[in-house]
Design an enzyme around this catalytic site. Structure first.
Site, PDB file in Angstrom:
ATOM      1  N   PRO A   1       0.786  -1.247   0.000  1.00 42.80           N
ATOM      2  CA  PRO A   1       0.000   0.000   0.000  1.00 42.80           C
ATOM      3  C   PRO A   1       0.814   1.291   0.000  1.00 42.80           C
ATOM      4  CG  PRO A   1       0.035  -0.932   2.201  1.00 42.80           C
ATOM      5  CD  PRO A   1       0.743  -1.922   1.315  1.00 42.80           C
ATOM      6  N   CYS A   2       1.453   1.584  -1.115  1.00 50.89           N
ATOM      7  CA  CYS A   2       2.204   2.829  -1.219  1.00 50.89           C
ATOM      8  C   CYS A   2       1.277   4.046  -1.223  1.00 50.89           C
ATOM      9  CB  CYS A   2       3.094   2.821  -2.460  1.00 50.89           C
ATOM     10  SG  CYS A   2       2.228   2.545  -4.019  1.00 50.89           S
TER      11      CYS A   2
END
Length: 206
Positions: free
Chosen positions: A175-176
């Site tokens: 989850p950047c």
């Protein structure tokens, strides 16, 4: 797998993703599954619909290796996988079912953690360290680029964190989108700022 079946598989199922299927889907799935089980394939892939458009999912025998938005050009992504991992890249329409189900649940707001085996071979060095930390940022929370740099062992490497996020091979799953600028502004995102805002709003509303 016999040599004749091996030949049939790779002659009938061209690596060009734009080519129509030459085999019935059920037979194709059986062939691909058997070839994958015998490690005759380098990468299998499929596409799925999502609220953010069509997503490409690709896996090696070791695990998920790539998630790509349509804006990243799926054909170009497949060519890159062929160049970097191996040329035996085949579509499996019913493959990656577990991930597809988890993505559906995530987008429905009922799943906080997407949990599938990952193959991180496309990331190296500090970028790989950053990806490891991103998976520890809780659902619905954000961290600044500076906080991620510090947590990854290089407090001054905020630009390198940005580069790691921009080249993240598995957005959403890693989850950047949970990394923002100091002060809370969004910063960049591989899927575009509208997609980043959608994901953050989705998580905060769940």
């Amino acid at each position: 797998m016999s040599e004749s079946l091996h030949d049939k598989l790779f002659q009938a199922l061209a690596t060009d993703p734009a080519r129509p299927d030459d085999l019935p889907s059920e037979l194709r799935d059986r062939l691909v599954a058997r070839a994958s089980a015998e490690r005759l394939l380098d990468v299998t892939y499929r596409t799925v619909d999502s609220p953010l458009g069509r997503l490409l999912l690709a896996a090696t025998p070791a695990g998920l290796v790539r998630v790509a938005y349509a804006a990243q050009d799926h054909e170009a992504v497949l060519q890159d996988l062929s160049d970097r991992i191996g040329s035996r890249v085949l579509r499996s329409p019913s493959g990656l079912d577990d991930l597809a189900r988890q993505l559906d649940a995530y987008f429905a707001g009922t799943l906080a953690v997407i949990d599938v085996p990952l193959d991180l071979r496309l990331a190296h060095g500090f970028r790989r360290d950053v990806l490891g930390h991103l998976r520890q940022i809780p659902f619905g929370r954000t961290e600044s680029y500076a906080e991620v740099a510090a947590a990854s062992g290089s407090p001054r490497a905020t630009r390198a964190v940005g580069s790691a996020c921009a080249t993240n091979p598995m957005p959403i799953v890693i989850p950047c989108h949970r990394v923002v600028r100091t002060g809370g502004s969004l910063g960049g995102y591989v899927g575009g700022l509208d997609a980043k805002r959608f994901l953050l709003d989705l998580e905060q509303a769940a």
